[in-house]
Design a protein around this motif. Structure first.
Motif, PDB file in Angstrom:
ATOM      1  N   GLU A   1     -57.379 -28.075 -33.678  1.00  0.00           N
ATOM      2  CA  GLU A   1     -57.452 -29.344 -34.390  1.00  0.00           C
ATOM      3  C   GLU A   1     -56.049 -29.881 -34.685  1.00  0.00           C
ATOM      4  N   LEU A   2     -55.090 -28.982 -35.004  1.00  0.00           N
ATOM      5  CA  LEU A   2     -53.743 -29.416 -35.347  1.00  0.00           C
ATOM      6  C   LEU A   2     -52.927 -29.795 -34.113  1.00  0.00           C
ATOM      7  N   PHE A   3     -53.057 -28.986 -33.075  1.00  0.00           N
ATOM      8  CA  PHE A   3     -52.235 -29.203 -31.902  1.00  0.00           C
ATOM      9  C   PHE A   3     -53.119 -29.575 -30.725  1.00  0.00           C
ATOM     10  N   ASP A   4     -53.054 -30.806 -30.324  1.00  0.00           N
ATOM     11  CA  ASP A   4     -53.807 -31.248 -29.151  1.00  0.00           C
ATOM     12  C   ASP A   4     -53.061 -30.814 -27.903  1.00  0.00           C
ATOM     13  N   LEU A   5     -53.824 -30.445 -26.891  1.00  0.00           N
ATOM     14  CA  LEU A   5     -53.211 -30.086 -25.622  1.00  0.00           C
ATOM     15  C   LEU A   5     -52.818 -31.371 -24.915  1.00  0.00           C
ATOM     16  N   LEU A   6     -51.587 -31.437 -24.529  1.00  0.00           N
ATOM     17  CA  LEU A   6     -51.078 -32.633 -23.874  1.00  0.00           C
ATOM     18  C   LEU A   6     -50.793 -32.330 -22.414  1.00  0.00           C
ATOM     19  N   GLU A   7     -51.075 -33.279 -21.582  1.00  0.00           N
ATOM     20  CA  GLU A   7     -50.766 -33.153 -20.162  1.00  0.00           C
ATOM     21  C   GLU A   7     -49.376 -33.704 -19.934  1.00  0.00           C
ATOM     22  N   PRO A   8     -48.624 -33.112 -18.981  1.00  0.00           N
ATOM     23  CA  PRO A   8     -47.302 -33.658 -18.690  1.00  0.00           C
ATOM     24  C   PRO A   8     -47.426 -35.048 -18.086  1.00  0.00           C
ATOM     25  N   PRO A   9     -46.354 -35.830 -18.147  1.00  0.00           N
ATOM     26  CA  PRO A   9     -46.410 -37.164 -17.563  1.00  0.00           C
ATOM     27  C   PRO A   9     -46.593 -37.074 -16.043  1.00  0.00           C
ATOM     28  N   PRO A  10     -47.031 -38.143 -15.434  1.00  0.00           N
ATOM     29  CA  PRO A  10     -47.257 -38.095 -13.995  1.00  0.00           C
ATOM     30  C   PRO A  10     -45.953 -37.792 -13.247  1.00  0.00           C
ATOM     31  N   GLY A  11     -46.009 -36.790 -12.397  1.00  0.00           N
ATOM     32  CA  GLY A  11     -44.836 -36.398 -11.624  1.00  0.00           C
ATOM     33  C   GLY A  11     -43.855 -35.547 -12.406  1.00  0.00           C
ATOM     34  N   GLY A  12     -44.148 -35.225 -13.642  1.00  0.00           N
ATOM     35  CA  GLY A  12     -43.225 -34.480 -14.493  1.00  0.00           C
ATOM     36  C   GLY A  12     -43.050 -33.039 -14.048  1.00  0.00           C
ATOM     37  N   VAL A  13     -44.138 -32.400 -13.615  1.00  0.00           N
ATOM     38  CA  VAL A  13     -44.072 -31.012 -13.194  1.00  0.00           C
ATOM     39  C   VAL A  13     -43.205 -30.883 -11.947  1.00  0.00           C
ATOM     40  N   GLU A  14     -43.384 -31.808 -10.990  1.00  0.00           N
ATOM     41  CA  GLU A  14     -42.597 -31.764  -9.752  1.00  0.00           C
ATOM     42  C   GLU A  14     -41.109 -31.992 -10.029  1.00  0.00           C
ATOM     43  N   ARG A  15     -40.824 -32.918 -10.947  1.00  0.00           N
ATOM     44  CA  ARG A  15     -39.411 -33.170 -11.288  1.00  0.00           C
ATOM     45  C   ARG A  15     -38.783 -31.957 -11.965  1.00  0.00           C
ATOM     46  N   MET A  16     -39.536 -31.292 -12.846  1.00  0.00           N
ATOM     47  CA  MET A  16     -38.994 -30.127 -13.519  1.00  0.00           C
ATOM     48  C   MET A  16     -38.761 -28.991 -12.527  1.00  0.00           C
ATOM     49  N   ARG A  17     -39.708 -28.768 -11.596  1.00  0.00           N
ATOM     50  CA  ARG A  17     -39.523 -27.724 -10.588  1.00  0.00           C
ATOM     51  C   ARG A  17     -38.332 -28.037  -9.687  1.00  0.00           C
ATOM     52  N   ALA A  18     -38.134 -29.295  -9.351  1.00  0.00           N
ATOM     53  CA  ALA A  18     -37.003 -29.679  -8.501  1.00  0.00           C
ATOM     54  C   ALA A  18     -35.688 -29.471  -9.247  1.00  0.00           C
ATOM     55  N   ARG A  19     -35.674 -29.780 -10.513  1.00  0.00           N
ATOM     56  CA  ARG A  19     -34.456 -29.596 -11.309  1.00  0.00           C
ATOM     57  C   ARG A  19     -34.126 -28.114 -11.448  1.00  0.00           C
ATOM     58  N   LEU A  20     -35.125 -27.242 -11.638  1.00  0.00           N
ATOM     59  CA  LEU A  20     -34.879 -25.814 -11.744  1.00  0.00           C
ATOM     60  C   LEU A  20     -34.446 -25.214 -10.411  1.00  0.00           C
ATOM     61  N   ALA A  21     -34.884 -25.794  -9.298  1.00  0.00           N
ATOM     62  CA  ALA A  21     -34.528 -25.278  -7.984  1.00  0.00           C
ATOM     63  C   ALA A  21     -33.092 -25.658  -7.604  1.00  0.00           C
ATOM     64  N   GLU A  22     -32.558 -26.743  -8.156  1.00  0.00           N
ATOM     65  CA  GLU A  22     -31.194 -27.165  -7.844  1.00  0.00           C
ATOM     66  C   GLU A  22     -30.192 -26.181  -8.445  1.00  0.00           C
ATOM     67  N   PRO A  23     -29.032 -26.004  -7.789  1.00  0.00           N
ATOM     68  CA  PRO A  23     -27.990 -25.201  -8.430  1.00  0.00           C
ATOM     69  C   PRO A  23     -27.481 -25.937  -9.668  1.00  0.00           C
ATOM     70  N   GLN A  24     -27.112 -25.170 -10.661  1.00  0.00           N
ATOM     71  CA  GLN A  24     -26.684 -25.794 -11.914  1.00  0.00           C
ATOM     72  C   GLN A  24     -25.385 -26.549 -11.703  1.00  0.00           C
ATOM     73  N   ARG A  25     -25.326 -27.681 -12.343  1.00  0.00           N
ATOM     74  CA  ARG A  25     -24.100 -28.476 -12.277  1.00  0.00           C
ATOM     75  C   ARG A  25     -23.039 -27.820 -13.148  1.00  0.00           C
ATOM     76  N   SER A  26     -21.820 -28.023 -12.804  1.00  0.00           N
ATOM     77  CA  SER A  26     -20.741 -27.389 -13.565  1.00  0.00           C
ATOM     78  C   SER A  26     -20.320 -28.304 -14.706  1.00  0.00           C
ATOM     79  N   ARG A  27     -21.162 -28.371 -15.703  1.00  0.00           N
ATOM     80  CA  ARG A  27     -20.817 -29.141 -16.903  1.00  0.00           C
ATOM     81  C   ARG A  27     -19.877 -28.346 -17.792  1.00  0.00           C
ATOM     82  N   ALA A  28     -19.900 -27.029 -17.670  1.00  0.00           N
ATOM     83  CA  ALA A  28     -19.050 -26.190 -18.495  1.00  0.00           C
ATOM     84  C   ALA A  28     -17.582 -26.372 -18.129  1.00  0.00           C
ATOM     85  N   SER A  29     -17.281 -26.748 -16.898  1.00  0.00           N
ATOM     86  CA  SER A  29     -15.888 -26.898 -16.501  1.00  0.00           C
ATOM     87  C   SER A  29     -15.216 -28.025 -17.282  1.00  0.00           C
ATOM     88  N   PHE A  30     -15.942 -29.084 -17.581  1.00  0.00           N
ATOM     89  CA  PHE A  30     -15.366 -30.165 -18.379  1.00  0.00           C
ATOM     90  C   PHE A  30     -15.070 -29.672 -19.794  1.00  0.00           C
TER      91      PHE A  30
END
Length: 115
Positions: free
Chosen positions: A6-35
Motif C-alpha cells: 500500500e505504501l510503495f507502489d511498484l513502478l515500471e521504468p520509463p519506455p526504453g529506460g532499461v535498454e539505456r541503462m544496460r547500454a550505459r553499464l556496458a560502456e567503458p567508464q569515462r575518465s571523469r576522475a582525471s579532471f
C-alpha cells in the motif's frame, strides 16, 4: 507485507529506460576522475607556491632579549657549555666555616674538608 504494497507502489521504468541503462553499464567508464585529479594537483601546486612566496628568504633577526636568554648561566648545562665553578660556602652553628678541597682521582667528584 500488505502495508508495504500500500505504501510503495511498484513502478515500471520509463519506455526504453532499461535498454539505456544496460547500454550505459556496458560502456567503458569515462575518465571523469582525471579532471578531479588535475584540479586537485593544480590547487596543491598553487598552495605550495603561495606558501613559498609568503615565507621570508632570510631567517628573522634575533632580538637582544633572545641573546640575553641564551647567555644566561642557568642554561650552561643544557647547552653543553662548561659551567664556571661555584664557590662553596659552609655554615657551622650559623657561623661561616673554612673548607679545604682535597684531591680526588675522579675529576667529576669534589671532596671537601671542613676545618
Amino acid at each position: 507485507m500488505s502495508i508495504e504494497r500500500e505504501l510503495f507502489d511498484l513502478l515500471e521504468p520509463p519506455p526504453g529506460g532499461v535498454e539505456r541503462m544496460r547500454a550505459r553499464l556496458a560502456e567503458p567508464q569515462r575518465s571523469r576522475a582525471s579532471f578531479g585529479l588535475l584540479a586537485l594537483g593544480a590547487a596543491t601546486v598553487l598552495a605550495l607556491a603561495a606558501v613559498l612566496a609568503y615565507r621570508p628568504a632570510a631567517p628573522p633577526r634575533s632580538s637582544v632579549a633572545d641573546n640575553v636568554m641564551v647567555a644566561a648561566p642557568e642554561l650552561d648545562r643544557l647547552l653543553g657549555r662548561d659551567t664556571p665553578p661555584v664557590p662553596l660556602t659552609v655554615k657551622h652553628d650559623d657561623q661561616p666555616a673554612q673548607i679545604e678541597e682535597l684531591p680526588s682521582s675522579d675529576p667529576q667528584v669534589r671532596i671537601y674538608r671542613v676545618l
